[in-house]
Design a protein around this motif. Sequence first.
Motif, PDB file in Angstrom:
ATOM      1  N   PRO A 127       1.396  -1.273   0.407  1.00 39.85           N
ATOM      2  CA  PRO A 127      -0.083   0.287  -0.001  1.00 39.85           C
ATOM      3  C   PRO A 127       0.771   1.121  -0.162  1.00 39.85           C
ATOM      4  O   PRO A 127       1.814   1.351   1.057  1.00 39.85           O
ATOM      5  CB  PRO A 127      -0.565  -0.432   1.135  1.00 39.85           C
ATOM      6  N   LEU A 128       0.761   2.115  -0.947  1.00 43.00           N
ATOM      7  CA  LEU A 128       1.665   3.112  -1.239  1.00 43.00           C
ATOM      8  C   LEU A 128       1.199   4.471   0.087  1.00 43.00           C
ATOM      9  O   LEU A 128       2.040   5.110   0.261  1.00 43.00           O
ATOM     10  CB  LEU A 128       1.019   3.808  -1.791  1.00 43.00           C
ATOM     11  N   ALA A 129       0.615   4.363   1.122  1.00 40.33           N
ATOM     12  CA  ALA A 129      -0.178   4.767   1.777  1.00 40.33           C
ATOM     13  C   ALA A 129       0.944   5.339   3.012  1.00 40.33           C
ATOM     14  O   ALA A 129       0.420   5.623   4.003  1.00 40.33           O
ATOM     15  CB  ALA A 129      -1.929   4.643   2.006  1.00 40.33           C
ATOM     16  N   LEU A 130       1.388   3.609   2.908  1.00 49.47           N
ATOM     17  CA  LEU A 130       2.533   3.730   4.002  1.00 49.47           C
ATOM     18  C   LEU A 130       3.637   4.323   3.881  1.00 49.47           C
ATOM     19  O   LEU A 130       4.438   4.506   5.056  1.00 49.47           O
ATOM     20  CB  LEU A 130       3.239   2.294   4.087  1.00 49.47           C
ATOM     21  N   ALA A 131       3.749   5.441   2.420  1.00 50.26           N
ATOM     22  CA  ALA A 131       4.772   6.242   2.855  1.00 50.26           C
ATOM     23  C   ALA A 131       4.465   7.275   4.217  1.00 50.26           C
ATOM     24  O   ALA A 131       5.308   8.033   4.071  1.00 50.26           O
ATOM     25  CB  ALA A 131       4.683   6.458   2.015  1.00 50.26           C
ATOM     26  N   ASP A 132       2.953   6.961   4.099  1.00 53.99           N
ATOM     27  CA  ASP A 132       2.830   8.224   4.969  1.00 53.99           C
ATOM     28  C   ASP A 132       2.452   8.317   6.948  1.00 53.99           C
ATOM     29  O   ASP A 132       2.854   8.869   7.363  1.00 53.99           O
ATOM     30  CB  ASP A 132       0.980   8.702   4.720  1.00 53.99           C
ATOM     31  N   ILE A 133       3.358   7.326   6.900  1.00 50.88           N
ATOM     32  CA  ILE A 133       3.790   6.530   8.519  1.00 50.88           C
ATOM     33  C   ILE A 133       5.235   7.762   8.476  1.00 50.88           C
ATOM     34  O   ILE A 133       5.964   7.066   7.972  1.00 50.88           O
ATOM     35  CB  ILE A 133       3.923   5.338   8.181  1.00 50.88           C
ATOM     36  N   SER A 134       5.451   8.441   9.312  1.00 53.85           N
ATOM     37  CA  SER A 134       6.833   9.272   9.653  1.00 53.85           C
ATOM     38  C   SER A 134       7.162   8.355   9.955  1.00 53.85           C
ATOM     39  O   SER A 134       8.916   8.644  10.185  1.00 53.85           O
ATOM     40  CB  SER A 134       5.838   9.683  10.022  1.00 53.85           C
ATOM     41  N   SER A 135       6.985   7.494  11.294  1.00 59.68           N
ATOM     42  CA  SER A 135       7.982   6.407  11.833  1.00 59.68           C
ATOM     43  C   SER A 135       8.175   5.271  10.869  1.00 59.68           C
ATOM     44  O   SER A 135       9.838   4.937  11.422  1.00 59.68           O
ATOM     45  CB  SER A 135       6.915   6.068  13.193  1.00 59.68           C
ATOM     46  N   LEU A 136       7.878   5.337   9.916  1.00 61.36           N
ATOM     47  CA  LEU A 136       8.468   4.055   9.336  1.00 61.36           C
ATOM     48  C   LEU A 136       9.574   3.808   8.173  1.00 61.36           C
ATOM     49  O   LEU A 136      10.571   5.379   7.834  1.00 61.36           O
ATOM     50  CB  LEU A 136       7.406   3.597   7.860  1.00 61.36           C
ATOM     51  N   GLN A 137      10.917   3.515   8.537  1.00 60.74           N
ATOM     52  CA  GLN A 137      11.922   3.502   8.655  1.00 60.74           C
ATOM     53  C   GLN A 137      12.913   3.051   7.858  1.00 60.74           C
ATOM     54  O   GLN A 137      14.307   2.727   7.044  1.00 60.74           O
ATOM     55  CB  GLN A 137      12.861   3.508   9.811  1.00 60.74           C
ATOM     56  N   GLU A 138      12.196   1.512   7.473  1.00 60.13           N
ATOM     57  CA  GLU A 138      12.620   0.577   7.059  1.00 60.13           C
ATOM     58  C   GLU A 138      11.622  -0.709   6.411  1.00 60.13           C
ATOM     59  O   GLU A 138      10.603  -1.025   6.459  1.00 60.13           O
ATOM     60  CB  GLU A 138      14.133  -0.370   7.396  1.00 60.13           C
ATOM     61  N   ILE A 139      11.700  -0.817   4.707  1.00 62.52           N
ATOM     62  CA  ILE A 139      11.139  -2.295   4.603  1.00 62.52           C
ATOM     63  C   ILE A 139      12.277  -2.651   3.548  1.00 62.52           C
ATOM     64  O   ILE A 139      12.545  -3.197   2.873  1.00 62.52           O
ATOM     65  CB  ILE A 139      10.447  -1.795   2.927  1.00 62.52           C
ATOM     66  N   GLU A 140      11.652  -3.877   4.077  1.00 67.59           N
ATOM     67  CA  GLU A 140      12.612  -5.271   3.300  1.00 67.59           C
ATOM     68  C   GLU A 140      11.676  -6.129   2.721  1.00 67.59           C
ATOM     69  O   GLU A 140      10.906  -7.033   3.678  1.00 67.59           O
ATOM     70  CB  GLU A 140      13.372  -6.899   4.683  1.00 67.59           C
ATOM     71  N   LEU A 141      12.137  -6.251   1.109  1.00 64.41           N
ATOM     72  CA  LEU A 141      11.667  -7.623   0.481  1.00 64.41           C
ATOM     73  C   LEU A 141      12.064  -8.664   0.665  1.00 64.41           C
ATOM     74  O   LEU A 141      13.989  -8.540  -0.243  1.00 64.41           O
ATOM     75  CB  LEU A 141      11.588  -6.221  -0.521  1.00 64.41           C
ATOM     76  N   LYS A 142      12.003 -10.341   0.551  1.00 65.32           N
ATOM     77  CA  LYS A 142      12.699 -11.269  -0.136  1.00 65.32           C
ATOM     78  C   LYS A 142      11.916 -12.160  -0.952  1.00 65.32           C
ATOM     79  O   LYS A 142      10.950 -11.946  -0.526  1.00 65.32           O
ATOM     80  CB  LYS A 142      13.239 -12.145   1.839  1.00 65.32           C
ATOM     81  N   HIS A 143      12.605 -11.608  -1.510  1.00 67.21           N
ATOM     82  CA  HIS A 143      11.565 -12.937  -2.450  1.00 67.21           C
ATOM     83  C   HIS A 143       9.996 -12.968  -2.830  1.00 67.21           C
ATOM     84  O   HIS A 143       9.256 -13.641  -2.414  1.00 67.21           O
ATOM     85  CB  HIS A 143      11.446 -14.124  -2.450  1.00 67.21           C
ATOM     86  N   THR A 144      10.073 -11.774  -3.335  1.00 70.63           N
ATOM     87  CA  THR A 144       8.892 -10.808  -2.662  1.00 70.63           C
ATOM     88  C   THR A 144       8.636  -9.623  -4.841  1.00 70.63           C
ATOM     89  O   THR A 144       8.567  -8.017  -4.110  1.00 70.63           O
ATOM     90  CB  THR A 144       8.049 -10.259  -1.464  1.00 70.63           C
ATOM     91  N   LYS A 145       8.821 -10.430  -5.483  1.00 70.25           N
ATOM     92  CA  LYS A 145       9.281  -9.496  -6.566  1.00 70.25           C
ATOM     93  C   LYS A 145       7.974  -8.714  -6.958  1.00 70.25           C
ATOM     94  O   LYS A 145       8.584  -7.431  -6.945  1.00 70.25           O
ATOM     95  CB  LYS A 145      10.020 -10.063  -7.776  1.00 70.25           C
TER      96      LYS A 145
END
Length: 892
Positions: free
Chosen positions: A834-852
């Motif tokens: 969800p692109l709206a997660l970018a609005d979460i000010s506290s979000l520091q990292e996203i890690e994708l593993k085999h989620t192409k």
Amino acid sequence: MEAAVSVVAEAVVNVLAETLTGLLSENFQLISGVDDDVQKLLRSVNGFKSILKEYRKIRTENEIVKQLVKDIMDVVYRSENLIDQYVVDANIHAEKKLTNFVDFGKKKEVAKNIKTILDEIKVIQEKTEYQKVIENSVLPREHAPSVQQKAPKVEEEYVVGFDGEAKTIIQRLRDESSYEVISVLGMAGLGKTTLANKVFKSQEIEYHFMHRVWIYVSQLYKKKDVYLQILKKLQQSNDTDTRVTEEELALKIKQVLGLGKYLIVLDDVWTKEAFEDILHDAFPERAGCKVLVTTRKDEVAMMVNSLGEPHRLKFLEPGESWELLEKKVFKKETCPDDLKPYGEEVAKKCGGLPLAVVIIAGVLSGKPKILSEWRKVANSYDYFFSNEIQKSYEDLIRLSYDDLPDELKCCFLYLGAFPNGNDIPAAKLMQLWIAEGFIEEEGGLNMEGIACENLCGLVSRNLVMATKRKPDGEIKTCRVHDMLLQFCKKEAKGETLFNEINETNDMNQQQGSSCRLLSVHCAFEKFISSTKPKQKHRSLLCFAASNGVQVPPNTIISLRKAFPLLKVLHFAPDDSVTFTTCHKDIFRLFHLRYIAISTTVQILPKEIANLQNVQTLIVRTTRPTLEIKGDIWNMPRLRHFQTNASAKLPSLSASKTKRAPFANENLQTLSKVSPFSCTPAALAKASNIKKLGIRGTLAKLLEIDPTSGSSLFKNLGKLKKLVNLKLINDGEKLQRLPQKYEFPENLRKLTLSKTSLQWKELTVLGTLETLEILKLIERAAEGEYWEPTIGGFLYLQVLHIDRTDLRSWNASNKNFPRLRSLVLSHCEQLEMIPLALADISSLQEIELKHTKKAIKSAQDILKQKQNPTEKSNRRFKLTIYPPLPRDPSQAI
């Protein structure tokens, strides 16, 4: 050095005092008739504790005081040997006679020996010159109080002065025209490993190579062990068969690599032969594949570097040294103006050597940040920053070591017992510290809390590296730099803390030393077969080769005969030595406080309850279930029970003792246990538990018990101190989760595995006010669509989703307002985040593993976070594995 001796001495005295106290309160039948003498001995031992504490404060070179400590420890060691051996003899006698009473002859003998010791103690106490020295000694003036800093939840790794060098190496690694070996050359402490690590973890490299493996080589490597490590890292699994040959392992590595580009980092290579031995059979020389080597030897660097010149590390510029010092001491804050001139002077004297900067930063971090203290550091350390600095490593390390609080010295030196270059699990390390007697409860903290503070203290002083952290910021694994490790080994040997046994030294000669702890770095069976019985040894840390040796019963018999008074028995790696049976002799090690073993058995016999002193019991089994016949509920000192199987605990009705319902008030960890073991009576016994793992058919937890009228899960709600709950389902699908009121009220971390819940069933988890970390592992939830309820998960900081068929996910900052970290692993059907997660000010990292499929949306979130108008000043990182064929945008 004398202070460290006193700390080791205090640990021995602490353990002896605990043993005597246990005899008086819990095993009175063993000493009935001699209990008065035992009481007197305990009072004397407690008195010695006070004297030793005073001695630590005095730090005197007075020979009379030194003799006092020697006399005290001589009598303490003999007391410990006497009491420990008596307990073993008494228990074996009771076992044979099927009675708890000891024969009169044994008691008469021990009474005579205790009286002899008490007479010697009286002589010590009556020597007035000893007390006179203590009374007349001037205690050092205490420093101005300073506020103790808590370890940050997410610690940044400060790397200074390597940006240009890292860029140069990255460019060479990204050249796809040829196969290349690049060597990084520099003197010890110049930052070779730090630079290589910076390159290895850079996103440009993560995205460029399909396979990346980091291997620490060192002087004493074994080719088979290195290949096993490589396979485990490539496959992200511990299931590698250790019985295969080197040739088979090399072939397997080639198969796993396939045609993908790889980067292999060989850290700390000492010879060309080692380099060729590791690479020759397993790694094909293909265009675009790279090898990065760190070495301190010119000849190695010149020989292995395939194209061009080795990359020679430069010394730091004075400004870079100061930048590194400031960041290490003040983290994200800046240095006060009045301290800066002295800090810059100290940094300049480091001669551009990063290790010197880091070590001195550790010294300054432990001191009050006031002008007089920083001026003292700047004015007193000229000798250590002379032109001969490269010869003064030990002096530099000793500066930091001597500045440690005394209670940290043993904890630090103990790390030298572990192998070079290995990550050490922090939880096990702290449990070992406690078992060795290094940790005492004080104030409002329990021993685990104090051990954690000690580890954080060593990390904050840059003596220990926190190599991995848990989602909540706690240290998961740690490591000691090889130079610091050598210091620990040398210092610990001088202090008789431990002795190392390996393939190259004489085992019997090494065991003949006065050390109480043996660190074994050779084949376990060979070690045991050559060992003569030694009453003094109390700890055995075995770091055998990863060859999956199965230990027959006769080896267990030899172990017990060789080390009858053992208190600590630890094997690492977990699968290095496997016991094929639980022979009764292992349960005759009555003094064990820590035991970690692997086994093939499915039943722990009733004799396990003989280990009344055990604090940590770790059993790794090859079976899916583990039935415990012994009455572990009445093992009063048990703090942590851990197994990988579904453990069936003994029913309380099987208990033959009449203890209070809360006898196991020390128990903090139960993992993993069968759902059938979560009865009201059992959990009442574990009322102080903090971490609970349940494995089995979880649906049984939700069934209503006709006798109580409630579900077994509801019993968990009574565990007021439970903060970490892991639920692993090995049976039918779970149809629902419990109601909110059934969950433990202080639950912070929840892990669900293989539960196959519908996404809508997770709504109840969003109502848990204390939940900060949620891990949904191995199809914990299934279904193509998830839309969390608005206003849920208000306090969730970490969300980890693994192996699910989720296709569409609708969420925003209204669903996860405090989310800090999002990890998606093997979510291969998920079309977008969800692109709206970018609005979460506290979000520091996203890690994708085999989620192409979700990569594009993750990159869009990254771009939005990079937007100059973004109000958040937090760093944001996007990690993608496998790496993309070309670079996505750089993280902020």
